[in-house]
Design a protein around this motif. Structure first.
Motif, PDB file in Angstrom:
ATOM      1  N   LYS A 154       7.421  10.640   5.943  1.00  0.00           N
ATOM      2  CA  LYS A 154       7.019  10.483   7.342  1.00  0.00           C
ATOM      3  C   LYS A 154       8.054  11.149   8.231  1.00  0.00           C
ATOM      4  O   LYS A 154       9.154  10.638   8.420  1.00  0.00           O
ATOM      5  CB  LYS A 154       6.892   8.995   7.672  1.00  0.00           C
ATOM      6  N   GLY A 158       2.549  11.474  -0.631  1.00  0.00           N
ATOM      7  CA  GLY A 158       1.867  12.214   0.425  1.00  0.00           C
ATOM      8  C   GLY A 158       2.768  12.436   1.619  1.00  0.00           C
ATOM      9  O   GLY A 158       3.955  12.098   1.611  1.00  0.00           O
ATOM     10  N   SER A 214      -2.609   4.769   4.630  1.00  0.00           N
ATOM     11  CA  SER A 214      -3.335   5.808   3.915  1.00  0.00           C
ATOM     12  C   SER A 214      -4.585   5.290   3.232  1.00  0.00           C
ATOM     13  O   SER A 214      -5.021   5.841   2.240  1.00  0.00           O
ATOM     14  CB  SER A 214      -2.406   6.454   2.885  1.00  0.00           C
ATOM     15  N   CYS A 243       0.468   5.199  10.104  1.00  0.00           N
ATOM     16  CA  CYS A 243       0.592   6.052   8.917  1.00  0.00           C
ATOM     17  C   CYS A 243       0.083   5.380   7.654  1.00  0.00           C
ATOM     18  O   CYS A 243       0.540   5.672   6.558  1.00  0.00           O
ATOM     19  CB  CYS A 243       2.037   6.495   8.716  1.00  0.00           C
ATOM     20  N   LEU A 291       4.885   7.689   1.525  1.00  0.00           N
ATOM     21  CA  LEU A 291       4.677   8.866   2.368  1.00  0.00           C
ATOM     22  C   LEU A 291       5.999   9.402   2.889  1.00  0.00           C
ATOM     23  O   LEU A 291       6.879   8.637   3.271  1.00  0.00           O
ATOM     24  CB  LEU A 291       3.794   8.515   3.580  1.00  0.00           C
ATOM     25  N   THR A 316      -2.782  10.817  -5.160  1.00  0.00           N
ATOM     26  CA  THR A 316      -2.821   9.737  -4.176  1.00  0.00           C
ATOM     27  C   THR A 316      -2.631   8.391  -4.842  1.00  0.00           C
ATOM     28  O   THR A 316      -2.829   7.371  -4.223  1.00  0.00           O
ATOM     29  CB  THR A 316      -4.161   9.727  -3.419  1.00  0.00           C
TER      30      THR A 316
END
Length: 414
Positions: A62, A109, A25, A23, A60, A42
């Protein structure tokens, strides 16, 4: 059964997602919501989940869409025969969570994966719907990483790439025999076929962007994959060879390695103990050598021990140097970039500074010491104006001299 709240679902599905390491980025185009339009970014800081190569902290959310699954992969905590608590989000619930977490500056994100519920196509459509709502209905410009399903229709996977910054398909295990034994519902040829289709979509999208300014972007951060380490009998030689083929055949941005971890309600065919975490670390180091230091897969394989695994007490670069001492010492004032990159203890940045500095004057050992964390590790492998290792490079006990010293920590130390 009583209906679950969103927070109860989040607790179950966030915990279920922790076993997926892929994961990061890095590689996405930087976007922001300046000018009053759109939502998400971002860039920024929040709860850390991953770091980009330039050091930016990427936060993130997740989670899994659901941990229900029709597959029965032995190593997966969410397999259909596993006795774990189950939960399932709707696409709108994932969207609402993502936006709520972003507005509180918790995340930048989303990393979304899922078990297979009903069918591969149905699940993939639900995953794509999350990204579609975020992008089209909320103009979300944060990072989105979607885990795609190789058994799903290629057109649905293509739709995922149009909304996501990165897509990934897990190859799961390094060998076909391991996959057949531990994941009987998965097929290695089908997985690689899906990765090949994503690769062709990436190439076509890149070509279209060159010819048409407003051509749609397709997964601008590319695709990645993950391999589980230690769940089967695959050696590091097998893993490095598999990773190299994946990089060459599918132009992957990253191959992630996840040390097998014993799971609740584990299958009887799995190992009782997890492999040392340092083994996972050594594989990441070998991956770095192949990607940034010019090492070939055969070079890394030559650094392995008799059992086909990388040594745990020293890093792969040092292991290779100790096996091929005839390549050393190298003169830092004359050696090529390729030779300097083979010196244990010298990183890419340090080599760049050496190449730049030696244009102006001859380098001494003290000059090199300023560029490395451990000049002790470097000394046996280099020559400078004022230093020559003489017999140090060929010492029989050199490995023990350079291996990091193990230290037993005290439980109640101040």
């Amino acid at each position: 059964m009583a209906s679950q709240t969103v927070l109860q679902k989040l607790e179950i599905l966030a915990d279920a997602a922790k076993y997926d390491a892929s994961c990061a980025s890095s590689g996405t185009a930087k976007k922001n919501s300046l000018g009053g339009k759109g939502i998400g970014s971002t860039e920024g800081m929040g709860i850390c989940h991953a770091y980009a190569p330039d050091g930016r902290c990427i936060s993130l959310l997740k989670i899994l869409l659901t941990n229900h699954c029709v597959f029965d992969c032995h190593y997966c905590v969410n397999r259909k025969s596993s006795n774990v608590a189950r939960a399932r989000f709707t696409p709108q619930e994932v969207v609402d969570l993502t936006l709520a977490f972003y507005r509180r500056n918790y995340i930048e994100g989303l990393f979304l994966s899922s078990g297979i519920v009903k069918s591969s196509n149905h699940t993939m459509e639900q995953i794509v719907e999350v990204a579609r709502i975020l992008r089209e209905e909320h103009d979300f410009r944060g990072y989105i990483h979607l885990k795609t399903i190789p058994e799903a229709d290629p057109e649905i996977v293509h739709q995922a790439g149009l909304y996501a910054d990165r897509v990934s398909i897990n190859v799961e295990l390094p060998t076909d025999s391991g996959l057949t034994r531990l994941a009987p519902d998965k097929d290695a040829r089908q997985i690689e076929g899906a990765m090949g289709k994503v690769k062709s979509d990436l190439v076509e999208a890149k070509d279209a962007r060159k010819r048409f300014k407003h051509a749609p972007r397709f997964a601008p951060a590319g695709q990645s994959t993950q391999m589980i380490v230690g769940a089967d009998a695959a050696t590091d030689v097998d893993i490095v060879g598999k990773a190299s083929r994946l990089y060459d055949n599918f132009r992957l941005r990253r191959v992630y390695y996840s040390a097998f971890s014993p799971i609740p309600d584990a299958s009887a065919v799995l190992p009782l103990k997890r492999p040392p975490l340092i083994r996972e670390h050594r594989l990441y180091q070998s991956d770095w050598l192949m990607r940034f230091y010019g090492y070939k897969p055969t070079d890394v394989m030559q650094a392995t021990e008799a059992d086909g695994n990388l040594p745990l007490d020293i890093d792969p670069k040092l292991a290779w140097a100790l096996k091929f001492r005839e390549a050393f010492p190298v003169d830092v004032n004359r050696a090529s970039k390729e030779q300097l990159l083979r010196v244990p203890g010298l990183g890419v940045k340090a080599v760049g500074k050496i190449l730049a500095s030696r244009r102006h004057r001859a380098l001494r050992l003290d000059d090199v010491a300023l560029l490395t964390q451990s000049i002790t590790k470097v000394r046996p492998f280099i020559v400078t104006v004022d230093w020559r290792p003489i017999t140090l490079t060929d010492r029989a006990d050199l490995r023990s001299l350079l291996a990091p010293k193990t230290e037993q920590l005290e439980l109640f130390a101040a």
